[in-house]
Scaffold this motif. Sequence first.
Motif, short mmCIF file in Angstrom:
data_model
loop_
_atom_site.label_atom_id
_atom_site.label_comp_id
_atom_site.label_asym_id
_atom_site.label_seq_id
_atom_site.Cartn_x
_atom_site.Cartn_y
_atom_site.Cartn_z
N ILE A 306 66.62 62.30 37.10
CA ILE A 306 66.55 62.02 38.55
C ILE A 306 67.81 62.53 39.24
O ILE A 306 67.74 63.13 40.33
CB ILE A 306 66.39 60.50 38.79
N SER A 307 68.97 62.31 38.63
CA SER A 307 70.23 62.74 39.22
C SER A 307 70.26 64.26 39.40
O SER A 307 70.74 64.78 40.42
CB SER A 307 71.40 62.30 38.33
N ASN A 308 69.71 64.97 38.40
CA ASN A 308 69.67 66.43 38.45
C ASN A 308 68.84 66.91 39.64
O ASN A 308 69.27 67.77 40.41
CB ASN A 308 69.07 66.94 37.13
N ALA A 309 67.65 66.33 39.81
CA ALA A 309 66.77 66.73 40.92
C ALA A 309 67.35 66.30 42.26
O ALA A 309 67.28 67.03 43.26
CB ALA A 309 65.38 66.11 40.73
N ASN A 310 67.94 65.11 42.30
CA ASN A 310 68.49 64.58 43.55
C ASN A 310 69.68 65.40 44.03
O ASN A 310 69.89 65.56 45.24
CB ASN A 310 68.90 63.12 43.34
N ALA A 311 70.45 65.94 43.08
CA ALA A 311 71.65 66.70 43.43
C ALA A 311 71.32 67.96 44.21
O ALA A 311 72.11 68.41 45.04
CB ALA A 311 72.43 67.06 42.17
N ILE A 312 70.14 68.55 43.95
CA ILE A 312 69.75 69.78 44.66
C ILE A 312 68.70 69.49 45.73
O ILE A 312 67.99 70.38 46.18
CB ILE A 312 69.24 70.84 43.67
N ASP A 313 68.58 68.19 46.07
CA ASP A 313 67.67 67.74 47.13
C ASP A 313 66.21 68.12 46.85
O ASP A 313 65.46 68.47 47.75
CB ASP A 313 68.11 68.31 48.48
N ASP A 314 65.86 68.03 45.55
CA ASP A 314 64.48 68.34 45.14
C ASP A 314 63.66 67.05 45.24
O ASP A 314 63.46 66.35 44.26
CB ASP A 314 64.50 68.88 43.70
N LYS A 315 63.16 66.75 46.44
CA LYS A 315 62.46 65.50 46.67
C LYS A 315 61.16 65.41 45.87
O LYS A 315 60.80 64.35 45.37
CB LYS A 315 62.17 65.32 48.17
N LYS A 316 60.47 66.55 45.75
CA LYS A 316 59.24 66.55 44.95
C LYS A 316 59.56 66.28 43.49
O LYS A 316 58.83 65.56 42.81
CB LYS A 316 58.52 67.89 45.10
#
Length: 523
Positions: A306-316
């Motif tokens: 989740i942290s990885n996706a959240n860091a690049i603003d990957d909401k999907k």
Amino acid sequence: MVNRFLQGTLILTIAGFVVKAIGSINWILLSRVLGGEGIGIYQMAFPIYLLSLQLSSAGIPIAISILTAEKIARFDYKGAQKVFKLSFYLLFATGLFFSILMWFGSDWLISSGYIIDDRAYLALLALSPAIFFVTLISCYRGYLQGWQLMTPTAVSQIIEQLLRVVVMLGAAYLLLPYGLGAAAGGASLGAGIGAFGALVVLIYYYYKLPKSPDDAHKQPDGPGESSGSIVKRLIKLAIPISLASLMLPLVANLDLFIVPRRLEVAGFSTSQATELFGYLTGMAVPLINLATIITAALATSIVPAISNANAIDDKKGVYYRTAGAMRITFMSTVPFTLMLYVLAEPVVSIIYNAPRAAEATQITAIAIFFLGMHQVTTGVLQGLGKPTIPVVNMGVAAICKVILNWNLTAISWLGISGAAYATVADIGVAALLNLIWIKKYTGYFLDFSLLWKNIVSAIIMGVAMFFLYAPLETIMHQFFAMAFTALIGGIIYVVVMVLLKGLNRHDGERMPVIGKFFRGKEK
């Protein structure tokens, strides 16, 4: 391609089962070597060791995992290495401090009367070095998990447990002629030697990390984060995570203070109240924790994902990873809830030789579903950089539990069942509050279209198991009747889920190891 966090979940789950199996066998054998008195001496030192560990690492490993995953998502590999080095220096200092403090404070713990049996002195000394090694272990595990590599954690856990068991049993047996204090001290040496072995394994995996990843040519935007900023963020994340860890023993101590006393108000004698309290906290609750090994592993692997996706603003990416994790949560907790509910009596009879613990176990079985949800939703919120929210939610849930414990346990016809219901409510409230916040930050709440399929499948499974177990028990040993019933029940659950389209080929494709067999059927 297999989803990395699912693969990590499988690896940690297998390791969890192996470690718990080895630990259970070890505890049985150690109890036979040391006896009740020797185990009591060992247990006097162990809580001090656990408290020191909690204070020395203080939630930093999960914070390391979050920040590392964030840096890697932005291709800031130098920043990730910086997070590790700063964390290493910090944990090296705290681990060494608490190790030395326990070593030189052991004599005071005995002389002050805090520990009433002076034979625990050697056990305290033997456990002291383990604090330093385990604290360093937490640093390496947090960093490698930030890379979404769960194999190092799994392998190190198994190596640690194996070494620990061999040393514990061997040293206890060899030192037993010198007295129970020496034997308990020898058994305590296992913690340090096991931790050292695990540390060596983790250092090996650390140096196996590619020095120049394939996408290392990509550069993060802007200047690198300063050391002061990284340390500040580590502490900001670590404090609420540490508080969440402290909530569990706090709630346990509140139970210890309230439940036996309210049972006496309900009309039970002191000895009866103690026995009933043991059924709930010493038998039913450990079974619930055992049944959620999968979701505990999932909660660990979902944090960096989740942290990885959240860091690049990957909401999907955040949404789908959350939804995928909850899908696994449903499938791993709903059937186990029904299984333990139906087979509560044979389970507690076989494991504890305490059939009277069945009622408390049946009620607490409902908490399996809620505990799984709570573990995973806590991991999601931590991955989103919101670690304070689960702490507040646990605090609200704890207040609810205290109120219910105080009122329900004192009702004569409920007794310990009232405390069991309070435990279910405690975990349920915390999980629901987490879900509300996840809805706010990710848009995900609950996939009821899938949840009802799990519930219907589990109910059909439970009914079949209920009618199958009784006749089987009359023709075979209780253990085999229980195992066969659980196996048939599991098959029924999977079949009904497939018929209801709750399980499909896509689910099989996403499974680590066996997924290739499903993908091979496409053409």
